[in-house]
Write a protein that holds these residues in place. Sequence first.
Motif, PDB file in Angstrom:
ATOM      1  N   TRP A 119      15.495  -6.038   7.443  1.00  0.00           N
ATOM      2  CA  TRP A 119      14.933  -5.504   8.679  1.00  0.00           C
ATOM      3  C   TRP A 119      14.605  -4.020   8.530  1.00  0.00           C
ATOM      4  O   TRP A 119      13.551  -3.557   8.965  1.00  0.00           O
ATOM      5  CB  TRP A 119      15.890  -5.730   9.841  1.00  0.00           C
ATOM      6  CG  TRP A 119      15.529  -4.927  11.046  1.00  0.00           C
ATOM      7  CD1 TRP A 119      16.205  -3.863  11.565  1.00  0.00           C
ATOM      8  CD2 TRP A 119      14.376  -5.090  11.869  1.00  0.00           C
ATOM      9  NE1 TRP A 119      15.549  -3.359  12.654  1.00  0.00           N
ATOM     10  CE2 TRP A 119      14.421  -4.093  12.876  1.00  0.00           C
ATOM     11  CE3 TRP A 119      13.294  -5.973  11.865  1.00  0.00           C
ATOM     12  CZ2 TRP A 119      13.443  -3.968  13.845  1.00  0.00           C
ATOM     13  CZ3 TRP A 119      12.324  -5.837  12.837  1.00  0.00           C
ATOM     14  CH2 TRP A 119      12.398  -4.850  13.812  1.00  0.00           C
ATOM     15  N   LEU A 120      15.497  -3.244   7.916  1.00  0.00           N
ATOM     16  CA  LEU A 120      15.254  -1.804   7.747  1.00  0.00           C
ATOM     17  C   LEU A 120      14.035  -1.547   6.863  1.00  0.00           C
ATOM     18  O   LEU A 120      13.189  -0.701   7.192  1.00  0.00           O
ATOM     19  CB  LEU A 120      16.492  -1.122   7.172  1.00  0.00           C
ATOM     20  CG  LEU A 120      17.692  -1.061   8.111  1.00  0.00           C
ATOM     21  CD1 LEU A 120      18.903  -0.506   7.377  1.00  0.00           C
ATOM     22  CD2 LEU A 120      17.376  -0.236   9.346  1.00  0.00           C
ATOM     23  N   TYR A 121      13.916  -2.275   5.756  1.00  0.00           N
ATOM     24  CA  TYR A 121      12.743  -2.113   4.887  1.00  0.00           C
ATOM     25  C   TYR A 121      11.461  -2.538   5.608  1.00  0.00           C
ATOM     26  O   TYR A 121      10.411  -1.911   5.472  1.00  0.00           O
ATOM     27  CB  TYR A 121      12.899  -2.901   3.586  1.00  0.00           C
ATOM     28  CG  TYR A 121      13.790  -2.231   2.572  1.00  0.00           C
ATOM     29  CD1 TYR A 121      13.391  -1.060   1.929  1.00  0.00           C
ATOM     30  CD2 TYR A 121      15.020  -2.785   2.244  1.00  0.00           C
ATOM     31  CE1 TYR A 121      14.199  -0.448   0.990  1.00  0.00           C
ATOM     32  CE2 TYR A 121      15.844  -2.171   1.310  1.00  0.00           C
ATOM     33  CZ  TYR A 121      15.432  -1.007   0.684  1.00  0.00           C
ATOM     34  OH  TYR A 121      16.232  -0.399  -0.251  1.00  0.00           O
ATOM     35  N   TYR A 122      11.549  -3.627   6.373  1.00  0.00           N
ATOM     36  CA  TYR A 122      10.387  -4.116   7.125  1.00  0.00           C
ATOM     37  C   TYR A 122       9.937  -3.064   8.141  1.00  0.00           C
ATOM     38  O   TYR A 122       8.748  -2.736   8.236  1.00  0.00           O
ATOM     39  CB  TYR A 122      10.740  -5.422   7.839  1.00  0.00           C
ATOM     40  CG  TYR A 122       9.591  -6.056   8.584  1.00  0.00           C
ATOM     41  CD1 TYR A 122       8.727  -6.930   7.934  1.00  0.00           C
ATOM     42  CD2 TYR A 122       9.361  -5.794   9.929  1.00  0.00           C
ATOM     43  CE1 TYR A 122       7.670  -7.529   8.608  1.00  0.00           C
ATOM     44  CE2 TYR A 122       8.306  -6.379  10.610  1.00  0.00           C
ATOM     45  CZ  TYR A 122       7.468  -7.244   9.945  1.00  0.00           C
ATOM     46  OH  TYR A 122       6.414  -7.836  10.619  1.00  0.00           O
ATOM     47  N   ALA A 123      10.881  -2.524   8.905  1.00  0.00           N
ATOM     48  CA  ALA A 123      10.552  -1.519   9.913  1.00  0.00           C
ATOM     49  C   ALA A 123       9.963  -0.270   9.258  1.00  0.00           C
ATOM     50  O   ALA A 123       9.003   0.321   9.776  1.00  0.00           O
ATOM     51  CB  ALA A 123      11.798  -1.160  10.724  1.00  0.00           C
ATOM     52  N   GLU A 124      10.492   0.115   8.105  1.00  0.00           N
ATOM     53  CA  GLU A 124       9.963   1.283   7.388  1.00  0.00           C
ATOM     54  C   GLU A 124       8.544   1.027   6.902  1.00  0.00           C
ATOM     55  O   GLU A 124       7.668   1.889   7.012  1.00  0.00           O
ATOM     56  CB  GLU A 124      10.870   1.610   6.205  1.00  0.00           C
ATOM     57  CG  GLU A 124      10.480   2.856   5.460  1.00  0.00           C
ATOM     58  CD  GLU A 124      11.445   3.197   4.337  1.00  0.00           C
ATOM     59  OE1 GLU A 124      10.979   3.786   3.347  1.00  0.00           O
ATOM     60  OE2 GLU A 124      12.635   2.863   4.428  1.00  0.00           O
ATOM     61  N   PHE A 125       8.294  -0.173   6.369  1.00  0.00           N
ATOM     62  CA  PHE A 125       6.947  -0.505   5.902  1.00  0.00           C
ATOM     63  C   PHE A 125       5.959  -0.467   7.064  1.00  0.00           C
ATOM     64  O   PHE A 125       4.880   0.104   6.958  1.00  0.00           O
ATOM     65  CB  PHE A 125       6.929  -1.878   5.223  1.00  0.00           C
ATOM     66  CG  PHE A 125       5.559  -2.261   4.730  1.00  0.00           C
ATOM     67  CD1 PHE A 125       5.093  -1.788   3.512  1.00  0.00           C
ATOM     68  CD2 PHE A 125       4.730  -3.070   5.486  1.00  0.00           C
ATOM     69  CE1 PHE A 125       3.819  -2.110   3.062  1.00  0.00           C
ATOM     70  CE2 PHE A 125       3.455  -3.406   5.043  1.00  0.00           C
ATOM     71  CZ  PHE A 125       3.000  -2.923   3.827  1.00  0.00           C
ATOM     72  N   ARG A 126       6.324  -1.084   8.184  1.00  0.00           N
ATOM     73  CA  ARG A 126       5.420  -1.113   9.344  1.00  0.00           C
ATOM     74  C   ARG A 126       5.156   0.303   9.857  1.00  0.00           C
ATOM     75  O   ARG A 126       4.037   0.627  10.243  1.00  0.00           O
ATOM     76  CB  ARG A 126       6.003  -1.982  10.458  1.00  0.00           C
ATOM     77  CG  ARG A 126       6.150  -3.457  10.083  1.00  0.00           C
ATOM     78  CD  ARG A 126       4.856  -4.134   9.868  1.00  0.00           C
ATOM     79  NE  ARG A 126       4.131  -4.168  11.121  1.00  0.00           N
ATOM     80  CZ  ARG A 126       3.019  -4.823  11.325  1.00  0.00           C
ATOM     81  NH1 ARG A 126       2.496  -5.526  10.369  1.00  0.00           N
ATOM     82  NH2 ARG A 126       2.420  -4.786  12.480  1.00  0.00           N
ATOM     83  N   ALA A 127       6.168   1.150   9.855  1.00  0.00           N
ATOM     84  CA  ALA A 127       6.009   2.527  10.329  1.00  0.00           C
ATOM     85  C   ALA A 127       5.155   3.371   9.376  1.00  0.00           C
ATOM     86  O   ALA A 127       4.561   4.363   9.793  1.00  0.00           O
ATOM     87  CB  ALA A 127       7.379   3.176  10.506  1.00  0.00           C
ATOM     88  N   SER A 128       5.053   2.949   8.121  1.00  0.00           N
ATOM     89  CA  SER A 128       4.278   3.714   7.136  1.00  0.00           C
ATOM     90  C   SER A 128       2.780   3.671   7.415  1.00  0.00           C
ATOM     91  O   SER A 128       2.033   4.503   6.917  1.00  0.00           O
ATOM     92  CB  SER A 128       4.534   3.185   5.720  1.00  0.00           C
ATOM     93  OG  SER A 128       3.862   1.948   5.516  1.00  0.00           O
ATOM     94  N   GLY A 129       2.349   2.686   8.188  1.00  0.00           N
ATOM     95  CA  GLY A 129       0.928   2.546   8.483  1.00  0.00           C
ATOM     96  C   GLY A 129       0.176   1.740   7.441  1.00  0.00           C
ATOM     97  O   GLY A 129      -1.015   1.501   7.583  1.00  0.00           O
ATOM     98  N   LEU A 130       0.860   1.308   6.403  1.00  0.00           N
ATOM     99  CA  LEU A 130       0.204   0.490   5.381  1.00  0.00           C
ATOM    100  C   LEU A 130       0.131  -0.965   5.831  1.00  0.00           C
ATOM    101  O   LEU A 130       0.906  -1.410   6.669  1.00  0.00           O
ATOM    102  CB  LEU A 130       0.956   0.581   4.056  1.00  0.00           C
ATOM    103  CG  LEU A 130       0.925   1.936   3.362  1.00  0.00           C
ATOM    104  CD1 LEU A 130       1.802   1.904   2.119  1.00  0.00           C
ATOM    105  CD2 LEU A 130      -0.505   2.322   2.994  1.00  0.00           C
ATOM    106  N   GLU A 131      -0.789  -1.680   5.247  1.00  0.00           N
ATOM    107  CA  GLU A 131      -0.947  -3.119   5.449  1.00  0.00           C
ATOM    108  C   GLU A 131      -0.945  -3.766   4.076  1.00  0.00           C
ATOM    109  O   GLU A 131      -1.101  -3.088   3.074  1.00  0.00           O
ATOM    110  CB  GLU A 131      -2.279  -3.429   6.141  1.00  0.00           C
ATOM    111  CG  GLU A 131      -2.422  -2.795   7.487  1.00  0.00           C
ATOM    112  CD  GLU A 131      -3.782  -3.065   8.126  1.00  0.00           C
ATOM    113  OE1 GLU A 131      -4.670  -3.663   7.466  1.00  0.00           O
ATOM    114  OE2 GLU A 131      -3.962  -2.671   9.278  1.00  0.00           O
ATOM    115  N   LEU A 132      -0.802  -5.079   4.046  1.00  0.00           N
ATOM    116  CA  LEU A 132      -0.906  -5.812   2.789  1.00  0.00           C
ATOM    117  C   LEU A 132      -2.219  -6.566   2.774  1.00  0.00           C
ATOM    118  O   LEU A 132      -2.468  -7.414   3.622  1.00  0.00           O
ATOM    119  CB  LEU A 132       0.264  -6.790   2.615  1.00  0.00           C
ATOM    120  CG  LEU A 132       1.616  -6.146   2.362  1.00  0.00           C
ATOM    121  CD1 LEU A 132       2.707  -7.218   2.311  1.00  0.00           C
ATOM    122  CD2 LEU A 132       1.616  -5.349   1.084  1.00  0.00           C
ATOM    123  N   GLY A 133      -3.058  -6.232   1.812  1.00  0.00           N
ATOM    124  CA  GLY A 133      -4.309  -6.957   1.626  1.00  0.00           C
ATOM    125  C   GLY A 133      -4.056  -8.181   0.767  1.00  0.00           C
ATOM    126  O   GLY A 133      -3.285  -8.140  -0.179  1.00  0.00           O
TER     127      GLY A 133
END
Length: 133
Positions: A75-89
């Motif tokens: 959950w912490l890594y997921y929240a950090e990724f989402r907050a980074s503004g990046l997406e997965l293509g």
Amino acid sequence: MPAFVSPHSSPYARLVANVIEDGECWLGTEKSEASFGYKRSNWYVPGLRRIVHLQSHIVTWIASQVDVQTVDELWLYYAEFRASGLELGHECHEPACRRPSHLTPMTHVENCAQRSARRSARTGMPEPCEVEF
């Protein structure tokens, strides 16, 4: 009441157990979000004391990059990724795919441009790229 014990050794093992291999892609077996085709999975996060709904391709990519052992860590890594503004293509152009080698982190603008170029090549018509600010 005894605590729930998962039959899977890690969050990554759970994610990989719930896929159907379709050629090169790993297609999730969960429900899709709206009409976009992205799969989501439900996770009980003990630290939050609630169930959260996470996009499966992001969770699988994170779990393939980092040795995540608990759902709280995930959950912490997921929240950090989402907050980074990046997406997965999706290199395979399949929203339901969660195979980590098919997923590339990129900005929204890059992801939108890639999607528009792909659609333009297919239809022969330029497609505008919606950009969120």
